[in-house]
Structures are given as C-alpha cells and as structure tokens.
Motif scaffolding. Sequence first.
Motif, short mmCIF file in Angstrom:
data_model
loop_
_atom_site.label_atom_id
_atom_site.label_comp_id
_atom_site.label_asym_id
_atom_site.label_seq_id
_atom_site.Cartn_x
_atom_site.Cartn_y
_atom_site.Cartn_z
N LEU A 211 0.82 -1.21 0.00
CA LEU A 211 0.00 0.00 0.00
C LEU A 211 0.85 1.26 0.00
CD1 LEU A 211 -2.82 1.21 0.08
CD2 LEU A 211 -2.74 1.08 2.58
N GLY A 212 1.95 1.24 0.77
CA GLY A 212 2.79 2.43 0.87
C GLY A 212 3.34 2.89 -0.46
N PRO A 213 4.05 2.01 -1.22
CA PRO A 213 4.57 2.42 -2.52
C PRO A 213 3.49 2.84 -3.51
CG PRO A 213 5.70 0.45 -1.73
CD PRO A 213 4.56 0.69 -0.80
N VAL A 214 2.34 2.15 -3.46
CA VAL A 214 1.26 2.52 -4.38
C VAL A 214 0.77 3.92 -4.08
CG1 VAL A 214 -1.10 2.01 -5.09
CG2 VAL A 214 0.55 0.15 -4.80
N LEU A 215 0.52 4.20 -2.79
CA LEU A 215 0.06 5.54 -2.41
C LEU A 215 1.10 6.60 -2.74
CD1 LEU A 215 -1.70 4.85 1.02
CD2 LEU A 215 -2.76 5.25 -1.21
N LYS A 216 2.38 6.23 -2.56
CA LYS A 216 3.44 7.17 -2.90
C LYS A 216 3.43 7.48 -4.39
CE LYS A 216 8.43 7.95 -2.55
NZ LYS A 216 9.74 7.39 -2.14
N GLY A 217 3.17 6.44 -5.21
CA GLY A 217 3.08 6.66 -6.65
C GLY A 217 1.97 7.62 -7.00
N PHE A 218 0.80 7.44 -6.38
CA PHE A 218 -0.30 8.35 -6.62
C PHE A 218 0.03 9.75 -6.13
CE2 PHE A 218 -2.77 4.39 -6.94
CZ PHE A 218 -3.49 4.66 -8.09
N GLN A 219 0.71 9.83 -5.01
CA GLN A 219 1.08 11.14 -4.46
C GLN A 219 2.00 11.89 -5.42
OE1 GLN A 219 3.24 10.98 -0.78
NE2 GLN A 219 3.09 13.17 -0.39
N LEU A 220 2.94 11.17 -6.04
CA LEU A 220 3.83 11.80 -7.00
C LEU A 220 3.06 12.41 -8.16
CD1 LEU A 220 6.75 9.20 -7.17
CD2 LEU A 220 6.86 11.52 -6.23
N VAL A 221 2.01 11.72 -8.56
CA VAL A 221 1.22 12.21 -9.69
C VAL A 221 0.45 13.47 -9.31
CG1 VAL A 221 -0.68 11.70 -11.27
CG2 VAL A 221 1.02 9.94 -10.73
N VAL A 222 -0.29 13.40 -8.21
CA VAL A 222 -1.19 14.51 -7.88
C VAL A 222 -0.47 15.69 -7.25
CG1 VAL A 222 -3.13 12.92 -7.61
CG2 VAL A 222 -1.77 13.55 -5.61
N SER A 223 0.78 15.49 -6.79
CA SER A 223 1.50 16.59 -6.17
C SER A 223 2.41 17.33 -7.15
CB SER A 223 2.35 16.09 -5.00
OG SER A 223 3.36 15.18 -5.45
N ASN A 224 2.47 16.84 -8.38
CA ASN A 224 3.28 17.50 -9.39
C ASN A 224 2.42 18.51 -10.12
OD1 ASN A 224 4.40 17.75 -12.27
ND2 ASN A 224 6.11 16.83 -11.16
N ARG A 225 2.78 19.78 -10.03
CA ARG A 225 1.93 20.84 -10.59
C ARG A 225 1.68 20.67 -12.08
NH1 ARG A 225 5.14 24.50 -10.39
NH2 ARG A 225 5.41 24.95 -12.59
N ILE A 226 2.75 20.41 -12.84
CA ILE A 226 2.61 20.28 -14.28
C ILE A 226 1.69 19.10 -14.63
CG2 ILE A 226 3.84 19.71 -16.41
CD1 ILE A 226 4.34 22.53 -15.54
N SER A 227 1.95 17.95 -14.03
CA SER A 227 1.16 16.76 -14.34
C SER A 227 -0.30 16.93 -13.93
CB SER A 227 1.75 15.53 -13.64
OG SER A 227 3.03 15.24 -14.16
N LEU A 228 -0.51 17.44 -12.73
CA LEU A 228 -1.88 17.57 -12.22
C LEU A 228 -2.72 18.50 -13.08
CD1 LEU A 228 -4.05 17.06 -10.09
CD2 LEU A 228 -3.05 18.90 -8.74
N PHE A 229 -2.23 19.70 -13.34
CA PHE A 229 -3.07 20.69 -14.01
C PHE A 229 -3.18 20.44 -15.51
CE2 PHE A 229 -2.29 22.98 -10.02
CZ PHE A 229 -3.59 23.38 -9.73
N TYR A 230 -2.17 19.83 -16.11
CA TYR A 230 -2.33 19.44 -17.51
C TYR A 230 -3.33 18.29 -17.63
CZ TYR A 230 0.92 22.42 -20.03
OH TYR A 230 1.51 23.50 -20.63
N THR A 231 -3.35 17.41 -16.65
CA THR A 231 -4.33 16.33 -16.66
C THR A 231 -5.75 16.88 -16.54
OG1 THR A 231 -2.78 14.75 -15.70
CG2 THR A 231 -5.11 14.26 -15.44
N LEU A 232 -5.95 17.82 -15.62
CA LEU A 232 -7.26 18.44 -15.46
C LEU A 232 -7.66 19.22 -16.70
CD1 LEU A 232 -6.96 19.70 -11.76
CD2 LEU A 232 -8.27 17.73 -12.59
#
Length: 418
Positions: A211-232
């Motif tokens: 669970l820890g590594p999986v959640l960390k992977g998701f955190q990396l995605v949603v905490s990256n400004r470029i990735s998050l806002f381009y996705t939205l």
Amino acid sequence: MQKDTQAHAAETLAQTVIPRREFIAIVAGLMALNALAIDILLPAFPNITDAYDIQDNQIQFLLLSYVLGFGGAQLFFGPISDRYGRRIPLFVGLAIYIVCAIAGSLAPTFEAVLAFRFVQGLGAAATRVIALAAVRDTHAGRAMAATMSMVMMVFMVVPIIAPFIGQGIIMVGPWQHIFWFMALLSIVMTVWCFFRLPETLLPENRRSLALGPVLKGFQLVVSNRISLFYTLATAFFFGSLFAFLNLAQPILGGVYGLHTYFPLAMAVGGMFMSGSSFLNSRIVGRLGMRRLSHGALVAHLAISLAASVWFLTHDVSLWLFMFTLILLMPLFGLIGANFNSIAMEPLGKVAGTASSVLGFTQTVGGGLVGAAIGQTFNDTATPLIAGTALTSLTAMILVLIAEKGRLFSNPGAGHGKA
C-alpha cells in the motif's frame, strides 16, 4: 540522465523483438479498441432506442457507462502493471473486453446493455494504461511526443471508419452484430500482442504492490503541478469531444436530417483530426510541445467563443455547423498528444501509475463533462458549441496555473516539479 538511459535501454529491448513501426501500430491498435467501442455504435443509436423503447437522451448513457468503467479501472491496472509488467494485465483486460462485447449482443434489456458496457470499459482500461505506459517505458521528451502523435494519427482513423462500419452492419443485419464485430477485432489484437508485443517494463523498474509504494506513486502524480493541471486541462478540453460524440447523431442525423449520410459527416471531422496528429508528429520536435498545444488551445478558445455568440443569435445551417467543426477538430490533434506527453514527462519512474491516474481523471472527468453538456440538448447545435467554449476556457485557466501564467515557452528550471 538516468531516466533517458532507462528509456533507451527499454527501447533497445523492444526493438530487438519488434520494429518501431509495428510497435506504434500495436499501441495504436490497442487504443483504437476504445474508440471503436464508442464510435461504431453511434449510427445504431436510433435502432437501440427503438429496440428498448427508451427516451432519446437516455441513449447517451450507452457512452457514459462505458466511459465510467473505462476511466475507473485505470486506477487498478496502473499499479498492477507497474508490479507485474505490461503483458499479463493487458491480456486480462482484453479477455474482459471480448466477453462483455459478446454479452452486450445478447442483453435482454437496456439496463443489461449498460451493465455490460460498463464492464467492457473496465477491460478496455487495461489497453489504454498499457499502451501509454509502454510508450513511456521506451521513450522520453520530444521523442515520446512524436511517437504519441503517430499513435494518435492511427488511432484517430478509427472515428473516420467506425461509423461507416456500424452503418454498414445495421444495413445488412441487426445492431447486435456490432458487438460481435468488436469482439472479433479484440481477438485479433490479443493474438497479435501475444506473439509480437514484448515486455517493455525493465525488471529494475517494477514497483511493489504494498500500500505504501502505491500511495506514494499516486502522491507523486497529484503533487506535481505540471502533471496535475495538464491532466485536469485535458479532462475539461476533451469533455467537449465527449459531448460531440453524445450529440453527433442527434444533431447531424436528427436536426439536420443526414441519417444514412451521418458517417460521412463524422469522417470529415476524423480526417482533420488524424491529419493534424500527423502534422504534430512531424513538427513537434522542431517547435516543441508547448508552442504547438498552447497555440492550438488559444485558437480553439477563440473559435468556439465566436461561434457560440453567432449560434446563440442566428439560425445555423448544416454548412455553417460543419465549417465550425472543420475549424475546431484539427486542434484536438495538436493538443491531445502534447498535453498527455507534458503531463507524463515528469513521471517516468511511475509510468503505469501515472498513466492510470491521468487516464482516470481525463476519461471520467471528460465523460462527465460531456454527459452534462449532452443533457442540455434542445434540438439545436447551440448547447454543444457553447459547452465547447466553456470547456476550452476552463482548460486555458488550468494550463495557465500549470505554467505559472506563461504560455508557449519551453520549461525552464523548476518546470516539472511540484
């Protein structure tokens, strides 16, 4: 440097088994199964409406149910593919897709069709996640954008031919045969991938399913400004495309009376989208992802806003509506692949998880936005064009947030960081 080295190693591994052109064809084919599941059914909307005695706007749920399953399951297939590799999850998803396509042809009620469409979308999610992750495994930077553009060019041929195929099927047999056709093509793709598609995830890049590594992977995605806002931004922008898919048959077939010529009108938009994707693949290396996609978004916003004002105050002929589509559709080809590449670029270490989060947000978000626009249909083309302008404006605001108010420039120091 390490990320580029890993990508080169994976690309070298892939090319020892399969040529680059065949790799692009397979990736495009996997993604095309999703477009096929949507576009091939559009000509059959009146037939399905009559078969189950439902209201006209209810038929749009045939698209939404598939999109919700397709988007939601990507959150599952991403971490799974990062742990076990790309091939096993892909074949599981293809099997689900095939079984549910066959089941959809046998469904006794409209609710049953919706249920099978939802589960079919669950299986299709694997094809999307693995396709994008395989490209990210083997490419980086502008090379990734160029390859994705080639993939999208092939992928966008499907909206051109799928309505013709669907129309042809219902002209010679019942609409249920469309589901059998989907199953047949997915069987072909399964056999092709089994014998020719290599494993693109290097063993040292596999991640734990704890669970820890999986959640960390998701955190990396949603905490990256470029990735998050381009996705939205992509989610809102493609909401207008989902709205068009919902309303294409009611507008072109119903309002403008094209009926059997409806696939031809759909093909016009598809050809322009495919052509612009090919153009993007040829020039993105020279001009850059941001210059192309930002310019296209500015143009899309300006055209849709101007068209909305005109559509609200004038009667709109078929020719004017088609001319508006011809102006707008090519811009999708200059935005989609580049936005996805920009969003994925900082996330090479979690390509599968990143692809799943991006896919979930873009697909479910875009599907819900498109469904909301579709439910405002009032027997005119105005809600579609006005909704398109609103989604473009929202996408522009999100891109400006991602880029800290700057457009067109290549990323400088700090870009791609949260």
